[in-house]
Design a protein around this motif. Sequence first.
Motif, mmCIF file in Angstrom:
data_model
loop_
_atom_site.group_PDB
_atom_site.id
_atom_site.type_symbol
_atom_site.label_atom_id
_atom_site.label_comp_id
_atom_site.label_asym_id
_atom_site.label_seq_id
_atom_site.Cartn_x
_atom_site.Cartn_y
_atom_site.Cartn_z
ATOM 1 N N ARG A 90 0.829 -1.217 0.000
ATOM 2 C CA ARG A 90 0.000 0.000 0.000
ATOM 3 C C ARG A 90 0.859 1.260 0.000
ATOM 4 N NH1 ARG A 90 -5.833 -0.404 2.551
ATOM 5 N NH2 ARG A 90 -6.328 -2.535 1.996
ATOM 6 N N GLU A 91 1.917 1.264 0.751
ATOM 7 C CA GLU A 91 2.801 2.438 0.787
ATOM 8 C C GLU A 91 3.502 2.645 -0.548
ATOM 9 O OE1 GLU A 91 3.085 4.844 3.110
ATOM 10 O OE2 GLU A 91 1.429 3.814 4.106
ATOM 11 N N ARG A 92 3.908 1.564 -1.169
ATOM 12 C CA ARG A 92 4.544 1.675 -2.494
ATOM 13 C C ARG A 92 3.551 2.211 -3.519
ATOM 14 N NH1 ARG A 92 8.803 -0.703 -4.340
ATOM 15 N NH2 ARG A 92 7.770 -1.797 -6.039
ATOM 16 N N LEU A 93 2.329 1.722 -3.463
ATOM 17 C CA LEU A 93 1.278 2.169 -4.369
ATOM 18 C C LEU A 93 0.983 3.650 -4.170
ATOM 19 C CD1 LEU A 93 -0.958 1.610 -6.421
ATOM 20 C CD2 LEU A 93 -2.310 0.612 -4.573
ATOM 21 N N LEU A 94 0.844 4.060 -2.932
ATOM 22 C CA LEU A 94 0.566 5.465 -2.638
ATOM 23 C C LEU A 94 1.743 6.349 -3.075
ATOM 24 C CD1 LEU A 94 -1.600 7.324 -1.498
ATOM 25 C CD2 LEU A 94 -0.517 7.098 0.740
ATOM 26 N N ALA A 95 2.961 5.890 -2.854
ATOM 27 C CA ALA A 95 4.147 6.663 -3.264
ATOM 28 C C ALA A 95 4.175 6.840 -4.780
ATOM 29 C CB ALA A 95 5.418 5.966 -2.782
ATOM 30 N N PRO A 181 -0.365 19.875 -2.290
ATOM 31 C CA PRO A 181 0.047 18.487 -2.483
ATOM 32 C C PRO A 181 -0.412 17.549 -1.368
ATOM 33 C CG PRO A 181 1.848 19.959 -3.030
ATOM 34 C CD PRO A 181 0.763 20.803 -2.426
ATOM 35 N N ASP A 182 -0.419 18.037 -0.115
ATOM 36 C CA ASP A 182 -0.878 17.176 0.987
ATOM 37 C C ASP A 182 -2.344 16.800 0.817
ATOM 38 O OD1 ASP A 182 1.627 17.277 2.093
ATOM 39 O OD2 ASP A 182 1.120 18.766 3.608
ATOM 40 N N GLU A 183 -3.154 17.777 0.391
ATOM 41 C CA GLU A 183 -4.573 17.482 0.169
ATOM 42 C C GLU A 183 -4.759 16.567 -1.032
ATOM 43 O OE1 GLU A 183 -7.060 21.266 1.675
ATOM 44 O OE2 GLU A 183 -5.461 21.719 0.231
ATOM 45 N N ALA A 184 -3.963 16.759 -2.072
ATOM 46 C CA ALA A 184 -4.033 15.860 -3.227
ATOM 47 C C ALA A 184 -3.695 14.435 -2.808
ATOM 48 C CB ALA A 184 -3.087 16.336 -4.328
ATOM 49 N N THR A 185 -2.718 14.295 -1.938
ATOM 50 C CA THR A 185 -2.344 12.976 -1.431
ATOM 51 C C THR A 185 -3.495 12.356 -0.642
ATOM 52 O OG1 THR A 185 0.002 13.549 -1.397
ATOM 53 C CG2 THR A 185 -0.705 11.755 0.053
ATOM 54 N N ARG A 186 -4.167 13.163 0.168
ATOM 55 C CA ARG A 186 -5.318 12.654 0.925
ATOM 56 C C ARG A 186 -6.443 12.219 -0.010
ATOM 57 N NH1 ARG A 186 -6.357 17.406 4.610
ATOM 58 N NH2 ARG A 186 -8.448 16.560 4.624
ATOM 59 N N ILE A 187 -6.672 12.994 -1.060
ATOM 60 C CA ILE A 187 -7.720 12.647 -2.030
ATOM 61 C C ILE A 187 -7.398 11.317 -2.696
ATOM 62 C CG2 ILE A 187 -8.747 13.306 -4.248
ATOM 63 C CD1 ILE A 187 -8.348 16.277 -3.276
ATOM 64 N N ILE A 188 -6.154 11.158 -3.122
ATOM 65 C CA ILE A 188 -5.750 9.897 -3.757
ATOM 66 C C ILE A 188 -5.851 8.746 -2.761
ATOM 67 C CG2 ILE A 188 -3.700 8.636 -4.579
ATOM 68 C CD1 ILE A 188 -5.085 10.096 -6.782
ATOM 69 N N GLY A 189 -5.457 8.989 -1.524
ATOM 70 C CA GLY A 189 -5.559 7.944 -0.497
ATOM 71 C C GLY A 189 -6.990 7.457 -0.329
ATOM 72 N N ARG A 190 -7.934 8.388 -0.314
ATOM 73 C CA ARG A 190 -9.339 8.000 -0.184
ATOM 74 C C ARG A 190 -9.840 7.267 -1.418
ATOM 75 N NH1 ARG A 190 -12.371 12.941 3.065
ATOM 76 N NH2 ARG A 190 -11.092 12.749 4.935
ATOM 77 N N ALA A 191 -9.444 7.743 -2.584
ATOM 78 C CA ALA A 191 -9.841 7.065 -3.817
ATOM 79 C C ALA A 191 -9.264 5.656 -3.850
ATOM 80 C CB ALA A 191 -9.367 7.862 -5.032
ATOM 81 N N LEU A 192 -8.049 5.522 -3.398
ATOM 82 C CA LEU A 192 -7.378 4.232 -3.371
ATOM 83 C C LEU A 192 -8.100 3.240 -2.468
ATOM 84 C CD1 LEU A 192 -4.937 2.780 -4.474
ATOM 85 C CD2 LEU A 192 -3.583 3.771 -2.634
#
Length: 198
Positions: A90-95, A181-192
């Motif tokens: 999951r961390e690799r995917l998110l990265a 970028p932090d919010e974009a990361t949160r958005i992607i995390g939720r979509a993921l």
Amino acid sequence: MSQPRAAFTREAPDVRRQALVAAAETVLAREGVGGTSVRAICAEAGVSPGLLRHYFEGVDELIAAAYEAVGQRIDAALDAALAAAAPTPRERLLAYLTASFAPPVLDPQLLAAWIGFWSLVKTKPRIAAIHAASYADFRARLEGLLKEAGARDTRLAAIALTATVDGLWLELCLDPATFGPDEATRIIGRALEGWLGE
């Protein structure tokens, strides 16, 4: 007694070729497709127009080489993000997904060049082929990472997440005041999470 004359040295062919590729990207970002000409690119690179024809058949081939070079830089940034990520799937995917929200990918100049490349996809077959291959490689790698993380429907997930990353990256480059970028990361995390489940 006179000083010995310094030997004339020429730049290596690869250096000149790369200078032309970099100049094409710069001119495309600054001037758009309409202002990207042999003359403008050669002026940016500080070389004569004849030199461009020595390395490339024409401006279209040079722009294609610039698109490939940009794609290689992005791939290198994604590879670096994967290498620096925690070892869990999951961390690799998110990265991998969020590397687009940091330099060198998050760059308004890159966006300006990218818009030029995108505008040529429908009219230049070589650009269309580079675009298709680049996105296919990104999605294939993403599908592999999704599979490792236990996702189902990896093809659809890769398509959806690629489109989401592209949209967020585009908005971040156009107007970084709306979200960061932090919010974009949160958005992607939720979509993921929607694709991975528990």
